[in-house]
Design a protein around this motif. Structure first.
Motif, mmCIF file in Angstrom:
data_model
loop_
_atom_site.group_PDB
_atom_site.id
_atom_site.type_symbol
_atom_site.label_atom_id
_atom_site.label_comp_id
_atom_site.label_asym_id
_atom_site.label_seq_id
_atom_site.Cartn_x
_atom_site.Cartn_y
_atom_site.Cartn_z
ATOM 1 N N PHE A 149 1.103 -1.104 -0.196
ATOM 2 C CA PHE A 149 -0.148 -0.084 0.038
ATOM 3 C C PHE A 149 0.944 1.164 0.132
ATOM 4 C CE2 PHE A 149 -2.993 3.057 1.606
ATOM 5 C CZ PHE A 149 -4.249 2.643 1.043
ATOM 6 N N VAL A 150 2.015 1.089 0.785
ATOM 7 C CA VAL A 150 3.082 2.287 0.902
ATOM 8 C C VAL A 150 3.748 2.548 -0.707
ATOM 9 C CG1 VAL A 150 5.225 2.957 1.766
ATOM 10 C CG2 VAL A 150 3.307 2.070 3.172
ATOM 11 N N LEU A 151 3.824 1.414 -1.142
ATOM 12 C CA LEU A 151 4.505 1.403 -2.444
ATOM 13 C C LEU A 151 3.901 2.082 -3.548
ATOM 14 C CD1 LEU A 151 6.699 -1.940 -2.306
ATOM 15 C CD2 LEU A 151 7.530 0.476 -1.925
ATOM 16 N N SER A 152 2.248 1.792 -3.401
ATOM 17 C CA SER A 152 1.563 2.193 -4.447
ATOM 18 C C SER A 152 1.361 3.727 -4.595
ATOM 19 C CB SER A 152 0.161 1.692 -4.010
ATOM 20 O OG SER A 152 -0.517 2.048 -2.887
ATOM 21 N N TYR A 153 1.867 4.392 -3.644
ATOM 22 C CA TYR A 153 1.743 6.000 -3.573
ATOM 23 C C TYR A 153 2.594 6.525 -4.586
ATOM 24 C CZ TYR A 153 -0.366 6.365 1.077
ATOM 25 O OH TYR A 153 -1.121 6.183 2.266
ATOM 26 N N GLU A 154 3.927 5.808 -4.782
ATOM 27 C CA GLU A 154 4.783 6.266 -5.949
ATOM 28 C C GLU A 154 4.025 5.985 -7.513
ATOM 29 O OE1 GLU A 154 9.213 4.979 -7.552
ATOM 30 O OE2 GLU A 154 8.334 4.326 -5.694
ATOM 31 N N ILE A 155 3.173 5.057 -7.526
ATOM 32 C CA ILE A 155 2.390 4.927 -8.573
ATOM 33 C C ILE A 155 1.672 6.154 -9.128
ATOM 34 C CG2 ILE A 155 0.710 3.224 -9.996
ATOM 35 C CD1 ILE A 155 1.652 0.876 -8.088
ATOM 36 N N PHE A 156 0.772 6.328 -8.028
ATOM 37 C CA PHE A 156 -0.350 7.479 -8.535
ATOM 38 C C PHE A 156 0.604 9.010 -8.553
ATOM 39 C CE2 PHE A 156 -2.606 4.336 -5.933
ATOM 40 C CZ PHE A 156 -3.599 4.241 -7.001
ATOM 41 N N ASP A 157 1.638 9.098 -7.904
ATOM 42 C CA ASP A 157 2.091 10.291 -7.752
ATOM 43 C C ASP A 157 3.582 10.416 -8.460
ATOM 44 O OD1 ASP A 157 3.709 12.888 -6.219
ATOM 45 O OD2 ASP A 157 1.766 13.250 -6.741
ATOM 46 N N ALA A 222 6.161 -12.679 -13.595
ATOM 47 C CA ALA A 222 6.584 -11.835 -14.870
ATOM 48 C C ALA A 222 5.857 -10.507 -14.635
ATOM 49 C CB ALA A 222 5.777 -12.658 -16.111
ATOM 50 N N LEU A 223 4.817 -10.574 -14.147
ATOM 51 C CA LEU A 223 4.074 -9.083 -13.751
ATOM 52 C C LEU A 223 4.585 -8.287 -12.766
ATOM 53 C CD1 LEU A 223 0.026 -10.215 -13.823
ATOM 54 C CD2 LEU A 223 1.268 -8.733 -15.551
ATOM 55 N N ILE A 224 5.142 -9.008 -11.724
ATOM 56 C CA ILE A 224 5.991 -8.533 -10.707
ATOM 57 C C ILE A 224 7.201 -7.875 -11.286
ATOM 58 C CG2 ILE A 224 7.306 -8.625 -8.724
ATOM 59 C CD1 ILE A 224 5.188 -10.883 -7.609
ATOM 60 N N CYS A 225 7.918 -8.517 -12.109
ATOM 61 C CA CYS A 225 9.309 -8.043 -12.905
ATOM 62 C C CYS A 225 8.758 -6.773 -13.684
ATOM 63 C CB CYS A 225 9.842 -9.113 -13.658
ATOM 64 S SG CYS A 225 10.297 -10.554 -12.733
ATOM 65 N N ALA A 226 7.553 -6.774 -14.234
ATOM 66 C CA ALA A 226 7.232 -5.589 -15.315
ATOM 67 C C ALA A 226 6.442 -4.584 -14.515
ATOM 68 C CB ALA A 226 6.303 -6.158 -16.375
ATOM 69 N N TYR A 227 5.382 -4.895 -13.568
ATOM 70 C CA TYR A 227 4.835 -3.725 -12.842
ATOM 71 C C TYR A 227 5.037 -4.236 -11.338
ATOM 72 C CZ TYR A 227 3.093 -3.462 -17.508
ATOM 73 O OH TYR A 227 2.967 -3.059 -18.752
ATOM 74 N N PRO A 228 6.122 -3.933 -10.566
ATOM 75 C CA PRO A 228 6.524 -4.396 -9.138
ATOM 76 C C PRO A 228 5.125 -4.073 -8.315
ATOM 77 C CG PRO A 228 8.166 -2.975 -9.769
ATOM 78 C CD PRO A 228 7.454 -3.381 -11.271
ATOM 79 N N GLN A 229 5.155 -2.791 -8.165
ATOM 80 C CA GLN A 229 4.144 -1.908 -7.087
ATOM 81 C C GLN A 229 2.836 -2.657 -7.365
ATOM 82 O OE1 GLN A 229 6.648 -0.143 -8.610
ATOM 83 N NE2 GLN A 229 7.446 1.236 -7.405
ATOM 84 N N ASN A 230 2.260 -2.215 -8.682
ATOM 85 C CA ASN A 230 0.853 -2.509 -8.884
ATOM 86 C C ASN A 230 0.520 -3.983 -8.490
ATOM 87 O OD1 ASN A 230 2.539 -0.790 -10.645
ATOM 88 N ND2 ASN A 230 0.384 -0.279 -11.581
ATOM 89 N N THR A 231 1.479 -5.077 -9.023
ATOM 90 C CA THR A 231 1.167 -6.481 -8.908
ATOM 91 C C THR A 231 1.469 -7.007 -7.374
ATOM 92 O OG1 THR A 231 2.065 -6.627 -11.035
ATOM 93 C CG2 THR A 231 1.795 -8.705 -9.766
ATOM 94 N N ILE A 232 2.413 -6.390 -6.756
ATOM 95 C CA ILE A 232 2.675 -6.848 -5.440
ATOM 96 C C ILE A 232 1.104 -6.450 -4.558
ATOM 97 C CG2 ILE A 232 3.917 -6.505 -3.220
ATOM 98 C CD1 ILE A 232 6.444 -6.374 -5.060
#
Length: 269
Positions: A149-157, A222-232
Motif C-alpha cells: 500500500f505504501v509502495l502504491s503511493y509512488e504509482i499515483f504520484d 512476470a507481472l511483478i518484474c514488469a509492474y512490481p508495485q501494482n502487482t504486489i
C-alpha cells in the motif's frame, strides 16, 4: 554425514535470519525517513519467510527451535516493522490515537503468532488430512498489504516517500492517508479472527491443478518484474479479501444444507 546433516539444519535458519535482518533494516530506514526502502525491506522479509519453511520441508530439517526462531523473527518483521513504518508515515499525526493503533497492530501480530505456535504443537490426528487453511490472517500477508500500500503511493504520484514529500502527498491524496489507520485496525482484527485463509503448504506440484497454480505463479512473477508495485499490491489485496470470499461460500453452503434439511422434515411430516 553427521556434519552434513547439521549443516542442513542451519540452512533454514539462515533464511529466517535473513527475514529478521530485513525486518530490522525496515525499522531503521523507517526511523530515518526512507519510507519506500522500509516498505521494500518488508517485502524482502516476506520472501525470506516464504523460503525458510520450504527449505526445512525439502531438507527434512524442521525443528522446534526453527519454529520458535521463525515466530520471533516474524514478530519483528511483520509486527513491529509495519507498525513503525505506519507510525512514521501517518500515525504520528494522530497523537495518542496513532500510538494506540500501532500498539494494537503489534499485539495482534504477537497474538496471531502465539496462536499459530500453540496449534502447531498440538498432537496431530493422522487419520485426518492436513488443513489447507490458516485460522486468521497470517502476519506476512498483513505486513505485505501495508508495505505494498505504501509502495502504491509512488504509482499515483511518481514521488518517493520520505519526510520531505509526506506533507505534500498528504495534501494531494488525503484519502490514502486517512484510510491507513482504518486498514491497520481491520488487519489487526483479521489476524486474531477465525477467518479462513489459504495455506498453500501442502500443494503437490505433480497434480494437474497444481500445474495450473504453477503456471499462474509464473505469470505473477512476470507481472511483478514488469509492474512490481501494482502487482504486489493486487496479490496481497486479493489474498486478504479471499478470507471473506471463503466465509461467504461456506455461509451459502450452510444455508443450502439447512434448506434441504427443512424440506426433508416437511416432506416427512
Amino acid at each position: 554425514m553427521p556434519s552434513l546433516r547439521k549443516g542442513l539444519y542451519v540452512l533454514p535458519s539462515l533464511f529466517t535470519a535473513g527475514n529478521l535482518a530485513s525486518g530490522f533494516l525496515s525499522v531503521i530506514y523507517a526511523i530515518n525517513g526512507n519510507i519506500n526502502a522500509a516498505a521494500w525491506f518488508i517485502i524482502l522479509a516476506i520472501l525470506f519467510d516464504m523460503s525458510d519453511g520450504r527449505v526445512a520441508r525439502i531438507t527434512k530439517t524442521m525443528s522446534k527451535f526453527g519454529m520458535e526462531f521463525d515466530s520471533l523473527c516474524d514478530l519483528v518483521s511483520f509486527g513491529v516493522a509495519p507498525a513503525v513504518l505506519m507510525y512514521q508515515l501517518v500515525l504520528n499525526t494522530m497523537a495518542n490515537a496513532g500510538i494506540a493503533i500501532a500498539v494494537i497492530f503489534v499485539v495482534a501480530s504477537a497474538t496471531r503468532l502465539a496462536k499459530f505456535n500453540v496449534k502447531a504443537m498440538e498432537p496431530q490426528d493422522k487419520t485426518k488430512s492436513k488443513s489447507d487453511t490458516f485460522s486468521g490472517l497470517p502476519t506476512p500477508a498483513s505486513a505485505g498489504l501495508i508495505a505494498s500500500f505504501v509502495l502504491s503511493y509512488e504509482i499515483f504520484d511518481g514521488t518517493v516517500l520520505n519526510f520531505k514529500t509526506i506533507p505534500l502527498l498528504m495534501k494531494k491524496m488525503p484519502f490514502f492517508f486517512n484510510a491507513m489507520p482504518v486498514i491497520m485496525l481491520l488487519l489487526a482484527f483479521l489476524m486474531v479472527s477465525t477467518v479462513p485463509y489459504g495455506a498453500f503448504k501442502h500443494i503437490k506440484w505433480t497434480r494437474p491443478k497444481s500445474i495450473q497454480v504453477f503456471f499462474l505463479a509464473i505469470v505473477f512473477i512476470a507481472l511483478i518484474c514488469a509492474y512490481p508495485q501494482n502487482t504486489i499490491f493486487i496479490i496481497f489485496l486479493l489474498y486478504v479479501l479471499s478470507g471473506f470470499v471463503v466465509l461467504l461460500v461456506r455461509g451459502h453452503k450452510i444455508r443450502k444444507a439447512l434448506s434441504k434439511f427443512k424440506k426433508k422434515e416437511i416432506n416427512n411430516d
